[in-house]
Design an enzyme around this catalytic site. Structure first.
Site, mmCIF file in Angstrom:
data_model
loop_
_atom_site.group_PDB
_atom_site.id
_atom_site.type_symbol
_atom_site.label_atom_id
_atom_site.label_comp_id
_atom_site.label_asym_id
_atom_site.label_seq_id
_atom_site.Cartn_x
_atom_site.Cartn_y
_atom_site.Cartn_z
ATOM 1 N N SER A 133 -3.676 2.453 -18.246
ATOM 2 C CA SER A 133 -5.058 2.808 -17.772
ATOM 3 C C SER A 133 -5.498 4.259 -18.571
ATOM 4 O O SER A 133 -6.553 4.521 -18.428
ATOM 5 C CB SER A 133 -5.061 2.512 -16.636
ATOM 6 N N VAL B 124 -0.022 4.805 4.876
ATOM 7 C CA VAL B 124 -1.418 3.674 5.303
ATOM 8 C C VAL B 124 -1.761 2.988 7.110
ATOM 9 O O VAL B 124 -2.422 1.967 7.591
ATOM 10 C CB VAL B 124 -1.623 2.877 4.601
ATOM 11 N N GLY B 125 -0.261 2.941 7.532
ATOM 12 C CA GLY B 125 -0.582 1.982 8.892
ATOM 13 C C GLY B 125 0.230 0.456 9.230
ATOM 14 O O GLY B 125 0.115 -0.279 9.529
ATOM 15 N N LYS B 126 1.396 0.260 7.797
ATOM 16 C CA LYS B 126 1.449 -1.551 6.965
ATOM 17 C C LYS B 126 2.730 -1.480 8.864
ATOM 18 O O LYS B 126 2.220 -2.667 9.712
ATOM 19 C CB LYS B 126 2.237 -1.182 6.346
ATOM 20 N N THR B 127 3.552 -0.002 8.887
ATOM 21 C CA THR B 127 4.547 -0.743 10.092
ATOM 22 C C THR B 127 3.207 -0.760 11.254
ATOM 23 O O THR B 127 3.476 -1.578 11.779
ATOM 24 C CB THR B 127 5.951 -0.235 9.986
ATOM 25 N N GLY C 219 1.235 -1.629 0.322
ATOM 26 C CA GLY C 219 0.043 0.197 0.080
ATOM 27 C C GLY C 219 0.701 1.146 -0.221
ATOM 28 O O GLY C 219 1.975 1.013 0.295
ATOM 29 N N PRO C 220 0.762 1.904 0.149
ATOM 30 C CA PRO C 220 1.523 3.949 -0.158
ATOM 31 C C PRO C 220 1.195 3.909 1.047
ATOM 32 O O PRO C 220 1.292 3.173 1.921
ATOM 33 C CB PRO C 220 -0.187 4.584 -0.745
ATOM 34 N N PRO C 221 2.783 5.053 1.021
ATOM 35 C CA PRO C 221 3.200 5.447 2.523
ATOM 36 C C PRO C 221 2.045 5.855 3.410
ATOM 37 O O PRO C 221 1.046 6.462 2.963
ATOM 38 C CB PRO C 221 4.376 6.258 2.298
ATOM 39 N N LYS D 53 -8.793 4.612 -6.885
ATOM 40 C CA LYS D 53 -8.465 5.276 -8.044
ATOM 41 C C LYS D 53 -9.514 5.963 -7.095
ATOM 42 O O LYS D 53 -9.557 7.323 -7.415
ATOM 43 C CB LYS D 53 -8.156 4.865 -9.297
#
Length: 823
Positions: A722, A383-386, A379-381, A765
């Site tokens: 796209s 968003v809470g991955k870590t 996901g983009p930076p 998108k």
């Protein structure tokens, strides 16, 4: 004669004196034996506790004291019937009886004749059967002298049994003398058979064998086997004892040496260091291969001078061995309700991720040794991955360690350096395991998409990471520095990435991809209220009672000051507001002279206050600016996917009279190869269908004009298929002079035949469309199933038009009305 103890509470002993053997006559009671075989001419101790067996013994003592001892066929059956006992048994005389207070009878029975049970006459209250004697058979003439073969067989049995008596502790030495003085082969076979601890079936086989010579042969085979087993056991015991003696000897010598040095006042630092290392290694339960390697290096260290550089290398190596968690592990908390509570408390939304973690815990409950898949959070930076990885570790009760794979270009950073290099050390995986302190932590590998790919021949950090993440081989992961296997199979790996395009295929194949597309405006608002504002207040020393953010102010920060998929910039803007308020509070306390602390005055942040503190928002009029840019022919709004989330893409088309002999096509905006191909494909379709797209335009229009396609901003590289229908729409708008409908954006790949192919990243998108005020999205029909991934509040605010062909796109975009399949 019967002798009874006077104390009735004590055990009662009855001693019976009989006349010896009597003729076999009349039915006799049968006492089934479990796991015991009676042998003629031997004494047999028995314990009788069943009610019917006690009744049998009482009746036997009241009569001629004779009974038949027959072994049960199945020891698990407590009360066997006639078919449950062997046909061959022994007549026994009760010699001594002891009655204990719990009602159990302890008997000593003298075995006499061997008999066969011919017919059972009664089964209640106990078994009674008629029997016939089975005498021993010794050749054709019982009075003849033993043959040489029989004599040799008896001597072999006596010698072998004598060796067994010498080797085993449960046989008394007196048996050697007794066996050596027996000349009767019958008595010899019965004495030895009664003394040996062999299986019930084998002993019953010896009992049923009436041919004495055959019985001795079978007994000889059994004795030879037992002697071989005893010999092997003795050899093993000698080896173990030798190793123990060696270890004890070394321990005693070391203790004596230590005492001598203490007495002399000598304290050898090197010896103390070696002793400490030895104690630490002995305390570890190391795998056999690792223990062998550690012992080898420790002996090397003892022989290397302390001034030598090699001494430090070996010592450091042993310290690494000692510091690793070879067998230390934490216990997984598999309570699903507890885990769900922690995940909900730490993160808003992300239901798919939470469900996947709960599924993992549920499988662990059913199969504790199950190997989990490798999760890859994409996901983009922001968003809470870590932070999600930390929450997973906390929910499972595991230790958490994080390593960053971004920028790793050398395999040795993953697998470590060999000890032949100066300054060699283990790789980042082993270092993380040491820091975790357990062999089953949650290990998060951040930015795995930014790690160097495989080099020539498959070498590179990605190939090293394959062994780390592959559950089929990471149980024997071998770091170059340690050079011994280390088990990583219990580790739960979670990786993060912004995009999957740069992750090598073999590495991606070992991971389960879970996408975090970003947050809607409403989700950002909830996250800000629950997490971001309280965290910023705590970091800047403010209490919640001093400062409050109004909901309109937070919406303003979300919509006018940040345009991102995550919440990192939003938290940064909230922090800016909090810092400015904190400064005002401190300055107010220093300037006020009324003695009233300004901290007691509650401050509420409003929209006007936000604009006063931060100035005008960067995106304050972004929606109006987008509409202004598209308020002319030849401009269309597209939707694009980027590693930092979704974004809008404005495509501009312009035409001018041709300047040369041939018309030209110019593309600007740092378009990649794929996007430039989309421009040419869109232009070809429009030219081929000019009569449909713009009937009023002359057929030779393209041969008389140069065409320019531009995609701002020009400093940002752009690529991907796209934007195909967006480019075709911009060219069609230019030709017809019609403006694209307001608040409409589109995404889809175009083909030369006018078909609209599916794209990826529809959720990202759609989020970008919401952030930019777009209310209608044109997308390929094959992506209609992907709208389930879009949150319901967002789906209700955006009209989706699902299309199969470019004609439908132009009808929806240039006709001013939604297409026939509006969502």
């Amino acid at each position: 004669m019967i002798e009874i103890v006077a104390d009735p509470t004590a055990a009662q002993e009855v001693v019976i004196q009989g006349e010896g053997e009597a003729a076999v006559e009349g039915p006799l009671p049968v006492l089934p034996l479990r796991d015991v075989v009676a042998v003629p001419d031997t004494m047999l101790p028995l314990a009788v506790g069943q009610e019917r067996s006690v009744k049998l013994v009482d009746d036997v003592l009241a009569g001629d004291r004779r009974l038949v001892l027959a072994t049960s066929r199945d020891a698990a059956v407590e009360a066997p019937g006639p078919e449950g006992v062997h046909d061959v048994g022994v007549i026994g005389h009760i010699v001594r009886m002891l009655k204990v207070p719990d009602g159990t009878l302890r008997l000593l029975v003298q075995g006499t004749q061997r008999v066969r049970l011919t017919r059972f006459t009664s089964t209640e209250p106990y078994l009674v059967a008629e029997v016939e004697e089975l005498p021993d058979v010794l050749g054709d003439d019982p009075t003849a002298e033993p043959t040489a073969e029989l004599t040799a067989l008896m001597r072999s049995v006596q010698e072998t049994f004598t060796k067994i008596v010498e080797a085993v502790p449960y046989l008394p030495e007196e048996l050697q003398v007794a066996v050596a003085n027996i000349d009767d082969p019958v008595a010899l076979s019965q004495l030895i058979a009664g003394s040996l601890r062999i299986g019930t079936e084998e002993k019953q086989e010896l009992l049923e064998q009436v041919d004495v010579q055959a019985r001795l042969r079978r007994l000889m085979a059994i004795l030879a086997r037992e002697l071989e087993v005893i010999s092997i056991g003795t050899e093993i015991q000698s080896q173990v004892q030798s190793e123990l003696d060696k270890g004890q000897r070394e321990y005693v010598l070391r203790q004596q040496l230590k005492a001598i040095r203490e007495e002399l006042g000598e304290d050898d630092p090197l010896e103390a260091e070696l002793a400490e290392l030895r104690e630490q290694l002995d305390a570890l339960d190391l795998p056999e291969l690792v223990e062998t390697q550690a012992d080898r290096e420790l002996h090397r260290l003892e022989s290397i001078p302390q001034a030598s550089a090699e001494h430090g290398v070996v010592r450091t190596y042993l310290e690494w061995i000692v510091s690793l968690p070879w067998n230390d592990r934490t216990r997984d908390d598999l309570d699903l309700h507890h885990a769900r509570g922690i995940l909900d408390a730490d993160h808003h939304g992300l239901d798919d991720i939470k469900d996947r973690i709960l599924e993992f815990l549920a499988v662990r409950q059913l199969k504790p040794d199950a190997r989990g898949s490798i999760l890859c959070l994409v996901g983009p930076p922001g968003v809470g991955k870590t932070s999600l990885g930390k929450s997973i570790a906390r929910a499972m009760g595991r230790n958490f360690e994080r390593i960053s794979a971004g920028g790793v270009r050398d395999e040795a950073e993953i697998r470590g350096h060999r000890r032949t290099y100066i300054g060699a050390m283990p790789g980042t995986i082993v270092r993380a395991m040491r820091d975790a302190g357990s062999n089953n932590p949650l290990l998060m590998i951040d930015e795995i998409d930014k790690m160097g790919s495989m080099g020539p021949g498959g070498a590179g950090p990605s190939s090293a990471m394959l062994e780390v993440l592959d559950p089929e081989q990471n149980d024997t992961f071998r770091d170059h520095y340690l050079d011994v296997p280390f088990d990583l199979s219990r580790v739960m790996f979670v990786t993060t990435a912004n995009t999957l395009d740069t992750i090598p295929g073999p590495l991606l194949d070992r991971m389960e991809v879970i996408r975090l597309a970003g947050y809607t405006a409403q989700e950002k608002l909830e996250i800000a209220k629950r997490y971001l504002v309280p965290r910023q207040l705590e970091r800047h020393g403010l209490r919640r009672s001093w400062l409050t953010f109004g909901e309109p102010a937070l919406r303003m920060l979300i919509e006018d000051y940040t345009r991102e998929s995550g919440v990192r910039s939003l938290e940064r803007e909230i922090g800016r507001v909090v810092r400015k308020i904190a400064r005002e509070i401190v300055e107010s306390e220093q300037d006020d002279g009324d003695g009233t602390p300004s901290r007691a005055k509650r401050v509420t942040v409003s929209q006007a206050r936000v604009e006063e503190l931060l100035g005008r928002g960067t995106w304050a009029n972004a929606d109006e600016a987008l509409r202004r840019r598209t308020r002319r022919a030849g401009v269309a709004t597209g939707l694009a996917w980027t590693p930092v989330g979704g974004d809008v893409l404005v495509v501009e088309a312009a035409a001018m009279p041709k300047s040369g002999s041939q018309p030209t096509l110019t593309t600007t905006g740092q378009l990649g190869d794929v996007m430039q191909e989309s421009v040419r494909a869109a232009l070809t379709w429009v030219r081929g269908n000019l009569a449909v797209v713009a009937p009023d335009v002359p057929q030779d229009w393209f041969s008389q004009h140069d065409l320019h396609v531009h995609v701002p901003a020009g400093a940002t590289p752009k690529d991907g298929p796209s934007a195909g229908i967006t480019i075709a729409t911009a060219i069609a708008s230019l030709l017809t002079g019609k403006e694209v409908a307001q608040h409409v954006a589109m995404t889809g790949e175009i083909t030369l035949t006018g078909e609209v192919l599916p794209i990826g990243g529809l959720k990202e998108k759609a989020l970008a469309a919401q952030r930019n005020g777009v209310r209608c999205v044109i997308a390929p029909r094959e992506n209609e199933r992907d709208q389930e991934d879009i949150p319901e509040p967002l789906r209700s605010r955006i009209d989706f038009v699902w299309v199969d062909r470019v004609e439908q796109v132009l009808e929806a975009a240039l006709g001013g009305l939604p297409g026939p399949d509006a969502g």
